[in-house]
Scaffold this motif. Sequence first.
Motif, PDB file in Angstrom:
ATOM      1  N   LEU A 110       0.827  -1.201   0.000  1.00  0.00           N
ATOM      2  CA  LEU A 110       0.000   0.000   0.000  1.00  0.00           C
ATOM      3  C   LEU A 110       0.863   1.252   0.000  1.00  0.00           C
ATOM      4  CD1 LEU A 110      -2.809   1.403   0.372  1.00  0.00           C
ATOM      5  CD2 LEU A 110      -2.395   1.244   2.839  1.00  0.00           C
ATOM      6  N   PHE A 111       1.903   1.269   0.826  1.00  0.00           N
ATOM      7  CA  PHE A 111       2.792   2.434   0.871  1.00  0.00           C
ATOM      8  C   PHE A 111       3.666   2.513  -0.374  1.00  0.00           C
ATOM      9  CE2 PHE A 111       1.451   2.557   5.210  1.00  0.00           C
ATOM     10  CZ  PHE A 111       1.586   3.893   5.583  1.00  0.00           C
ATOM     11  N   HIS A 112       4.043   1.368  -0.920  1.00  0.00           N
ATOM     12  CA  HIS A 112       4.878   1.376  -2.114  1.00  0.00           C
ATOM     13  C   HIS A 112       4.142   1.953  -3.319  1.00  0.00           C
ATOM     14  CE1 HIS A 112       7.688   0.160  -5.198  1.00  0.00           C
ATOM     15  NE2 HIS A 112       6.715  -0.458  -5.822  1.00  0.00           N
ATOM     16  N   GLU A 113       2.853   1.692  -3.442  1.00  0.00           N
ATOM     17  CA  GLU A 113       2.124   2.155  -4.626  1.00  0.00           C
ATOM     18  C   GLU A 113       1.505   3.533  -4.399  1.00  0.00           C
ATOM     19  OE1 GLU A 113      -1.420   0.107  -5.814  1.00  0.00           O
ATOM     20  OE2 GLU A 113      -2.398   1.073  -4.129  1.00  0.00           O
ATOM     21  N   VAL A 114       2.114   4.336  -3.540  1.00  0.00           N
ATOM     22  CA  VAL A 114       1.652   5.703  -3.330  1.00  0.00           C
ATOM     23  C   VAL A 114       1.562   6.422  -4.675  1.00  0.00           C
ATOM     24  CG1 VAL A 114       4.042   6.474  -2.888  1.00  0.00           C
ATOM     25  CG2 VAL A 114       2.117   7.874  -2.118  1.00  0.00           C
ATOM     26  N   PHE A 117      -3.925   5.435  -8.661  1.00  0.00           N
ATOM     27  CA  PHE A 117      -5.278   5.955  -8.524  1.00  0.00           C
ATOM     28  C   PHE A 117      -6.215   5.062  -7.727  1.00  0.00           C
ATOM     29  CE2 PHE A 117      -5.072   8.887 -12.492  1.00  0.00           C
ATOM     30  CZ  PHE A 117      -4.458   9.863 -11.728  1.00  0.00           C
ATOM     31  N   GLU A 118      -5.877   3.777  -7.531  1.00  0.00           N
ATOM     32  CA  GLU A 118      -6.776   2.952  -6.728  1.00  0.00           C
ATOM     33  C   GLU A 118      -6.878   3.458  -5.290  1.00  0.00           C
ATOM     34  OE1 GLU A 118      -3.195   0.185  -7.673  1.00  0.00           O
ATOM     35  OE2 GLU A 118      -4.453   1.603  -8.747  1.00  0.00           O
ATOM     36  N   GLN A 119      -5.880   4.219  -4.846  1.00  0.00           N
ATOM     37  CA  GLN A 119      -5.989   4.780  -3.503  1.00  0.00           C
ATOM     38  C   GLN A 119      -7.099   5.830  -3.454  1.00  0.00           C
ATOM     39  OE1 GLN A 119      -2.119   5.858  -1.977  1.00  0.00           O
ATOM     40  NE2 GLN A 119      -1.377   3.760  -2.127  1.00  0.00           N
ATOM     41  N   VAL A 120      -7.241   6.602  -4.511  1.00  0.00           N
ATOM     42  CA  VAL A 120      -8.362   7.536  -4.608  1.00  0.00           C
ATOM     43  C   VAL A 120      -9.678   6.766  -4.701  1.00  0.00           C
ATOM     44  CG1 VAL A 120      -9.335   9.469  -5.911  1.00  0.00           C
ATOM     45  CG2 VAL A 120      -6.860   9.171  -5.812  1.00  0.00           C
ATOM     46  N   LEU A 121      -9.666   5.668  -5.456  1.00  0.00           N
ATOM     47  CA  LEU A 121     -10.888   4.887  -5.649  1.00  0.00           C
ATOM     48  C   LEU A 121     -11.401   4.321  -4.329  1.00  0.00           C
ATOM     49  CD1 LEU A 121     -10.072   2.923  -8.938  1.00  0.00           C
ATOM     50  CD2 LEU A 121     -11.300   5.083  -8.669  1.00  0.00           C
ATOM     51  N   PHE A 122     -10.508   3.797  -3.502  1.00  0.00           N
ATOM     52  CA  PHE A 122     -10.966   3.235  -2.234  1.00  0.00           C
ATOM     53  C   PHE A 122     -11.408   4.324  -1.264  1.00  0.00           C
ATOM     54  CE2 PHE A 122      -9.054  -0.637  -3.834  1.00  0.00           C
ATOM     55  CZ  PHE A 122      -9.950  -1.599  -3.368  1.00  0.00           C
ATOM     56  N   LEU A 123     -10.788   5.490  -1.318  1.00  0.00           N
ATOM     57  CA  LEU A 123     -11.306   6.617  -0.537  1.00  0.00           C
ATOM     58  C   LEU A 123     -12.723   6.963  -0.986  1.00  0.00           C
ATOM     59  CD1 LEU A 123      -8.442   9.248  -0.082  1.00  0.00           C
ATOM     60  CD2 LEU A 123      -9.734   8.083   1.705  1.00  0.00           C
ATOM     61  N   ALA A 124     -12.945   6.965  -2.307  1.00  0.00           N
ATOM     62  CA  ALA A 124     -14.288   7.243  -2.832  1.00  0.00           C
ATOM     63  C   ALA A 124     -15.281   6.182  -2.373  1.00  0.00           C
ATOM     64  CB  ALA A 124     -14.250   7.312  -4.357  1.00  0.00           C
ATOM     65  N   LEU A 125     -14.875   4.924  -2.395  1.00  0.00           N
ATOM     66  CA  LEU A 125     -15.758   3.851  -1.938  1.00  0.00           C
ATOM     67  C   LEU A 125     -16.147   4.038  -0.477  1.00  0.00           C
ATOM     68  CD1 LEU A 125     -17.094   1.008  -2.221  1.00  0.00           C
ATOM     69  CD2 LEU A 125     -14.919   0.079  -1.412  1.00  0.00           C
ATOM     70  N   PHE A 126     -15.164   4.315   0.375  1.00  0.00           N
ATOM     71  CA  PHE A 126     -15.470   4.461   1.798  1.00  0.00           C
ATOM     72  C   PHE A 126     -16.367   5.675   2.038  1.00  0.00           C
ATOM     73  CE2 PHE A 126     -11.122   2.306   2.474  1.00  0.00           C
ATOM     74  CZ  PHE A 126     -11.702   1.059   2.330  1.00  0.00           C
ATOM     75  N   GLY A 127     -16.149   6.740   1.262  1.00  0.00           N
ATOM     76  CA  GLY A 127     -17.037   7.889   1.370  1.00  0.00           C
ATOM     77  C   GLY A 127     -18.451   7.570   0.921  1.00  0.00           C
ATOM     78  N   ALA A 128     -18.575   6.862  -0.195  1.00  0.00           N
ATOM     79  CA  ALA A 128     -19.898   6.487  -0.691  1.00  0.00           C
ATOM     80  C   ALA A 128     -20.590   5.531   0.269  1.00  0.00           C
ATOM     81  CB  ALA A 128     -19.765   5.838  -2.075  1.00  0.00           C
TER      82      ALA A 128
END
Length: 373
Positions: A110-114, A117-128
């Motif tokens: 997770l830290f390596h792939e900083v 865009f999937e990090q933005v996607l999972f933030l969007a999922l948790f928000g939704a």
Amino acid sequence: MPSPTGRRVAILVTCVALAAYTGLRAPSAWTATLQSISLQDGFHRRFVVGTVLHPFAEGSDYAYGLFAGTSFTILAALVAVLVVAAVRTRLPARRALVAGWLVLPTGGYLFHEVGYFEQVLFLALFGAWWLVVRGRWVAGALVMALSVCVHEIALLTVVPLFTLIVVHTLPIRRALAALLPAVVGGGCVLLGSPASGDAVPRLTVRLRDAGFPARADVLEIFGRTQAESLRMYEPLEVLSFLVPLAVLLAAGLALAFAGGPVVGAHRLLALAAATAPLVAAFAGWDTHRWAFLLLANTGVVTWWWLGRRDPDPSPGHARAVPRYQVLVAAALLCTHVPLAYFDGFAPRELTGPAIRAFVSDATSGDLLRTPTR
């Protein structure tokens, strides 16, 4: 004596620190280049982050630090969501899930792939998800529709997870209405032109003049058809790597679900949501990244499952404990599936020489030096 909350925070912060030590690096030139594309420049896919950053990018003459700072901010927000959720949950199994996910190779990855865009996607999922649970399903649906414009891989990662959430939470007609914007948006993104004819050469010149460490192969994506991309690698080779992992994860979930509260269509949706990233083998050649997303989706499904309640609180309810053990066993088996890092990097070992090298890189500035790849 520290309070229970203090102990939880300390344990989770330790897990985060270990994950960061294992995989932290400067955001790659690949991710920084991808964050530079925008609607203003004529791009029609993966444009959300770059569109938001566009005025700041122009004002800073496309400074790499702007994109690196954005990447670290997104990563920090995602980690904060995980830690806060784990601290606040009343279910120890959920807390253990987050801690274990961070300590296992997934945390370092997770830290390596900083910057990806999937990090933005999972933030969007948790928000939704947060919005849907609070009855604001229209807003949640719009967030998920926007996610497919962040990256179309949302259709194979967070949209299946969102499908599980809304079908479980909402009446079926409302659930279908909540899914419609993401499905329609995804169709438009996939069927439309990736970029206008002069978008790539114009941005290439601008980034070169700014001295930006641009990756030409990123911009080439927007000039290729999917058929041309498929000719560049062998999807069956990617599948041969991913299928055993997907089968292991699906089997672990199926055994955990057995005899519990997840039945019928919900069980099938949960298994489909966990293994949906397998289809990414036909979308690109990032084999180990797809394996990570399989593990990420399975982690979210497991969190969802742990929040379900067995309908019968009889003594037989105690049989839920062996179901947790099945998932622990599956997680340990998954450690035998390597998550190879990008660009020649490797996970840092927890040894004296590796720690000294990390401290040296951090203090000299080498750790966060502007990358060439």
